[in-house]
Design a protein around this motif. Structure first.
Motif, PDB file in Angstrom:
ATOM      1  N   VAL A   1      -3.527  -5.926  11.250  1.00 40.51           N
ATOM      2  CA  VAL A   1      -3.888  -6.114   9.845  1.00 40.51           C
ATOM      3  C   VAL A   1      -4.472  -7.511   9.652  1.00 40.51           C
ATOM      4  O   VAL A   1      -3.857  -8.519  10.017  1.00 40.51           O
ATOM      5  CB  VAL A   1      -2.663  -5.924   8.926  1.00 40.51           C
ATOM      6  CG1 VAL A   1      -3.064  -6.117   7.461  1.00 40.51           C
ATOM      7  CG2 VAL A   1      -2.052  -4.544   9.134  1.00 40.51           C
TER       8      VAL A   1
ATOM      9  N   ASP B   1      -4.956  -0.373   1.461  1.00 43.90           N
ATOM     10  CA  ASP B   1      -5.978  -1.238   0.858  1.00 43.90           C
ATOM     11  C   ASP B   1      -6.232  -2.511   1.651  1.00 43.90           C
ATOM     12  O   ASP B   1      -7.001  -3.371   1.211  1.00 43.90           O
ATOM     13  CB  ASP B   1      -5.573  -1.591  -0.582  1.00 43.90           C
ATOM     14  CG  ASP B   1      -5.449  -0.371  -1.471  1.00 43.90           C
ATOM     15  OD1 ASP B   1      -6.275   0.552  -1.316  1.00 43.90           O
ATOM     16  OD2 ASP B   1      -4.531  -0.331  -2.305  1.00 43.90           O
ATOM     17  N   ASP B   2      -5.588  -2.654   2.802  1.00 42.00           N
ATOM     18  CA  ASP B   2      -5.800  -3.828   3.642  1.00 42.00           C
ATOM     19  C   ASP B   2      -6.911  -3.552   4.656  1.00 42.00           C
ATOM     20  O   ASP B   2      -7.235  -2.405   4.962  1.00 42.00           O
ATOM     21  CB  ASP B   2      -4.514  -4.181   4.403  1.00 42.00           C
ATOM     22  CG  ASP B   2      -3.410  -4.659   3.475  1.00 42.00           C
ATOM     23  OD1 ASP B   2      -3.735  -5.283   2.447  1.00 42.00           O
ATOM     24  OD2 ASP B   2      -2.231  -4.380   3.777  1.00 42.00           O
ATOM     25  N   TRP B   3      -7.447  -4.651   5.189  1.00 37.32           N
ATOM     26  CA  TRP B   3      -8.442  -4.530   6.247  1.00 37.32           C
ATOM     27  C   TRP B   3      -7.712  -4.428   7.588  1.00 37.32           C
ATOM     28  O   TRP B   3      -6.992  -5.343   7.991  1.00 37.32           O
ATOM     29  CB  TRP B   3      -9.390  -5.730   6.236  1.00 37.32           C
ATOM     30  CG  TRP B   3     -10.261  -5.743   5.019  1.00 37.32           C
ATOM     31  CD1 TRP B   3     -10.003  -6.368   3.836  1.00 37.32           C
ATOM     32  CD2 TRP B   3     -11.520  -5.082   4.868  1.00 37.32           C
ATOM     33  NE1 TRP B   3     -11.014  -6.129   2.941  1.00 37.32           N
ATOM     34  CE2 TRP B   3     -11.962  -5.342   3.544  1.00 37.32           C
ATOM     35  CE3 TRP B   3     -12.307  -4.299   5.698  1.00 37.32           C
ATOM     36  CZ2 TRP B   3     -13.156  -4.846   3.049  1.00 37.32           C
ATOM     37  CZ3 TRP B   3     -13.505  -3.811   5.204  1.00 37.32           C
ATOM     38  CH2 TRP B   3     -13.927  -4.068   3.908  1.00 37.32           C
ATOM     39  N   VAL B   4      -7.886  -3.301   8.243  1.00 39.18           N
ATOM     40  CA  VAL B   4      -7.193  -3.019   9.500  1.00 39.18           C
ATOM     41  C   VAL B   4      -8.235  -2.865  10.609  1.00 39.18           C
ATOM     42  O   VAL B   4      -9.240  -2.152  10.441  1.00 39.18           O
ATOM     43  CB  VAL B   4      -6.331  -1.744   9.400  1.00 39.18           C
ATOM     44  CG1 VAL B   4      -5.622  -1.471  10.727  1.00 39.18           C
ATOM     45  CG2 VAL B   4      -5.311  -1.879   8.264  1.00 39.18           C
TER      46      VAL B   4
ATOM     47  N   ASP C   1      -5.527 -10.834   7.779  1.00 37.71           N
ATOM     48  CA  ASP C   1      -5.077 -11.670   6.668  1.00 37.71           C
ATOM     49  C   ASP C   1      -6.294 -12.468   6.191  1.00 37.71           C
ATOM     50  O   ASP C   1      -6.673 -13.465   6.823  1.00 37.71           O
ATOM     51  CB  ASP C   1      -3.974 -12.620   7.133  1.00 37.71           C
ATOM     52  CG  ASP C   1      -3.452 -13.509   6.012  1.00 37.71           C
ATOM     53  OD1 ASP C   1      -4.060 -13.506   4.920  1.00 37.71           O
ATOM     54  OD2 ASP C   1      -2.447 -14.208   6.230  1.00 37.71           O
TER      55      ASP C   1
ATOM     56  N   PHE D   1       2.905   3.061   7.809  1.00 32.67           N
ATOM     57  CA  PHE D   1       1.923   1.989   8.002  1.00 32.67           C
ATOM     58  C   PHE D   1       0.664   2.277   7.185  1.00 32.67           C
ATOM     59  O   PHE D   1       0.118   1.380   6.516  1.00 32.67           O
ATOM     60  CB  PHE D   1       1.582   1.868   9.486  1.00 32.67           C
ATOM     61  CG  PHE D   1       0.558   0.824   9.808  1.00 32.67           C
ATOM     62  CD1 PHE D   1       0.933  -0.483  10.076  1.00 32.67           C
ATOM     63  CD2 PHE D   1      -0.797   1.153   9.844  1.00 32.67           C
ATOM     64  CE1 PHE D   1      -0.017  -1.449  10.375  1.00 32.67           C
ATOM     65  CE2 PHE D   1      -1.753   0.197  10.137  1.00 32.67           C
ATOM     66  CZ  PHE D   1      -1.359  -1.111  10.398  1.00 32.67           C
ATOM     67  N   GLU D   2       0.196   3.495   7.224  1.00 36.64           N
ATOM     68  CA  GLU D   2      -1.030   3.862   6.507  1.00 36.64           C
ATOM     69  C   GLU D   2      -0.845   3.743   4.998  1.00 36.64           C
ATOM     70  O   GLU D   2      -1.768   3.320   4.287  1.00 36.64           O
ATOM     71  CB  GLU D   2      -1.449   5.280   6.887  1.00 36.64           C
ATOM     72  CG  GLU D   2      -1.941   5.387   8.330  1.00 36.64           C
ATOM     73  CD  GLU D   2      -2.149   6.818   8.777  1.00 36.64           C
ATOM     74  OE1 GLU D   2      -1.697   7.749   8.049  1.00 36.64           O
ATOM     75  OE2 GLU D   2      -2.744   7.023   9.860  1.00 36.64           O
ATOM     76  N   ARG D   3       0.351   4.085   4.503  1.00 34.44           N
ATOM     77  CA  ARG D   3       0.612   3.935   3.063  1.00 34.44           C
ATOM     78  C   ARG D   3       0.645   2.462   2.665  1.00 34.44           C
ATOM     79  O   ARG D   3       0.042   2.059   1.666  1.00 34.44           O
ATOM     80  CB  ARG D   3       1.948   4.594   2.694  1.00 34.44           C
ATOM     81  CG  ARG D   3       1.947   6.107   2.735  1.00 34.44           C
ATOM     82  CD  ARG D   3       3.195   6.659   2.056  1.00 34.44           C
ATOM     83  NE  ARG D   3       4.435   6.162   2.646  1.00 34.44           N
ATOM     84  CZ  ARG D   3       5.074   6.747   3.662  1.00 34.44           C
ATOM     85  NH1 ARG D   3       4.570   7.854   4.205  1.00 34.44           N
ATOM     86  NH2 ARG D   3       6.199   6.253   4.138  1.00 34.44           N
ATOM     87  N   GLU D   4       1.355   1.671   3.458  1.00 38.26           N
ATOM     88  CA  GLU D   4       1.541   0.263   3.113  1.00 38.26           C
ATOM     89  C   GLU D   4       0.259  -0.550   3.242  1.00 38.26           C
ATOM     90  O   GLU D   4       0.094  -1.562   2.562  1.00 38.26           O
ATOM     91  CB  GLU D   4       2.634  -0.348   3.992  1.00 38.26           C
ATOM     92  CG  GLU D   4       4.031   0.218   3.717  1.00 38.26           C
ATOM     93  CD  GLU D   4       5.090  -0.397   4.611  1.00 38.26           C
ATOM     94  OE1 GLU D   4       4.715  -1.189   5.515  1.00 38.26           O
ATOM     95  OE2 GLU D   4       6.282  -0.082   4.411  1.00 38.26           O
ATOM     96  N   HIS D   5      -0.651  -0.116   4.109  1.00 42.03           N
ATOM     97  CA  HIS D   5      -1.865  -0.903   4.361  1.00 42.03           C
ATOM     98  C   HIS D   5      -3.135  -0.144   3.982  1.00 42.03           C
ATOM     99  O   HIS D   5      -4.214  -0.445   4.502  1.00 42.03           O
ATOM    100  CB  HIS D   5      -1.916  -1.314   5.840  1.00 42.03           C
ATOM    101  CG  HIS D   5      -0.773  -2.187   6.252  1.00 42.03           C
ATOM    102  ND1 HIS D   5      -0.656  -3.500   5.851  1.00 42.03           N
ATOM    103  CD2 HIS D   5       0.336  -1.915   7.008  1.00 42.03           C
ATOM    104  CE1 HIS D   5       0.457  -4.016   6.352  1.00 42.03           C
ATOM    105  NE2 HIS D   5       1.081  -3.080   7.059  1.00 42.03           N
TER     106      HIS D   5
ATOM    107  N   GLY E   1      -7.788   0.162   5.337  1.00 39.60           N
ATOM    108  CA  GLY E   1      -6.800   1.098   5.861  1.00 39.60           C
ATOM    109  C   GLY E   1      -7.017   1.505   7.296  1.00 39.60           C
ATOM    110  O   GLY E   1      -6.307   2.379   7.811  1.00 39.60           O
TER     111      GLY E   1
END
Length: 268
Positions: free
Chosen positions: A256, A206-209, A258, A200-204, A230
């Motif tokens: 996460v 650069d996302d806002w979590v 959107d 999860f941490e790798r995939e996200h 992240g």
């Protein structure tokens, strides 16, 4: 192996219940099925039990059949544990968690100590040396929350099937490096909580979590969610988003954002 009987009945509340030895279980209706509520030393007839007699919770089962299956599994565990002939005693031993208030001897050199606040296993020098190097903790003390699983994996003949299954799950989730060293293969993300979190941490990254959330006073139908890249709590950047309350659920590792659907909360 002695026969540990199971008695089934219906409580005064009208719930399916079971007695195994001095343990009692009640299937209390809950979202998704029945809550497995447990109590100790319930000496009265099952028909007199109520929800107030049980205080423990062992999860949710889907239906009556699943409740009975759980109870049967507990009975097997108790029979196996009795056959292992563990010995209860007292030892004036100082542990990492305080003075021992009670000890259970599993075998020569394998002793579980209980204290006022915590507990765990102490392995003597020979037993500790006998563990796989990936399982071994210097000093031979293994706390009861997670490290105990190292002892159960290393000495499976001293544990019940239920305990060994729980130990395997515990090691997979919280010490996957040790599990992989013992078994000689990597764990897939779906096989380990830690490996899944790492995925999860790798995939996200650069996302806002979301790292915290509260029902909005200004916008009651929304949750005000504070998010960082992240989900890193030490990150300097953060944003507040409005997420529909009916949609927001923290999830296993985090919610996460959107940016195309979730709007930024207006500044105060």
């Amino acid at each position: 192996m002695s026969a540990i009987a199971i008695d089934y009945g219906t409580t005064a509340d009208g719930h399916l219940a079971a007695r195994i030895g001095d343990m009692g279980y009640i299937a209390i209706p809950a979202r998704g099925g029945f809550r497995l509520a447990s109590g100790w030393r319930l000496s009265r007839p099952i028909c007199e039990w109520t929800e107030n007699d049980v205080f423990g919770s062992e999860g949710i089962v889907t239906d009556n059949a699943a409740f009975r299956a759980h109870v049967e599994a507990i009975a097997v565990h108790l029979r196996q544990r009795e056959a292992l002939a563990r010995t209860e005693t007292r030892m004036p031993v100082s542990t990492p968690w305080g003075m021992s208030q009670g000890a259970t001897i599993y075998a020569d050199g394998v002793v579980f100590h209980s204290t006022a606040s915590h507990g765990g296993f102490k392995l003597d020098r020979a037993r500790n040396a006998g563990l796989h190097s990936a399982l071994r903790i210097k000093g031979g003390w293994y706390e009861e929350d997670a490290d105990w699983a190292r002892v159960a994996i290393g000495y499976p003949d001293l544990f019940t099937d239920r305990e060994k299954k729980l130990a395997d799950r515990t090691l997979r989730d919280w010490a996957p490096d040790a599990w992989e060293s013992v078994h000689g293969r990597p764990l897939l993300p779906e096989e380990s909580l830690t490996r899944d979190r790492q995925r999860f941490e790798r995939e996200h990254a650069d996302d806002w979590v979301v790292i915290s959330a509260v029902r909005s006073d200004r916008h009651p139908e929304y949750v005000e969610a504070i998010a960082t890249p992240g989900g890193r709590r030490d990150h300097a950047a953060s944003r507040c988003y409005l997420v529909p309350a009916e949609e927001y659920a923290a999830g296993r590792h985090g919610f996460v954002i959107d940016p195309e659907r979730h709007v930024r909360a207006p500044a105060n």
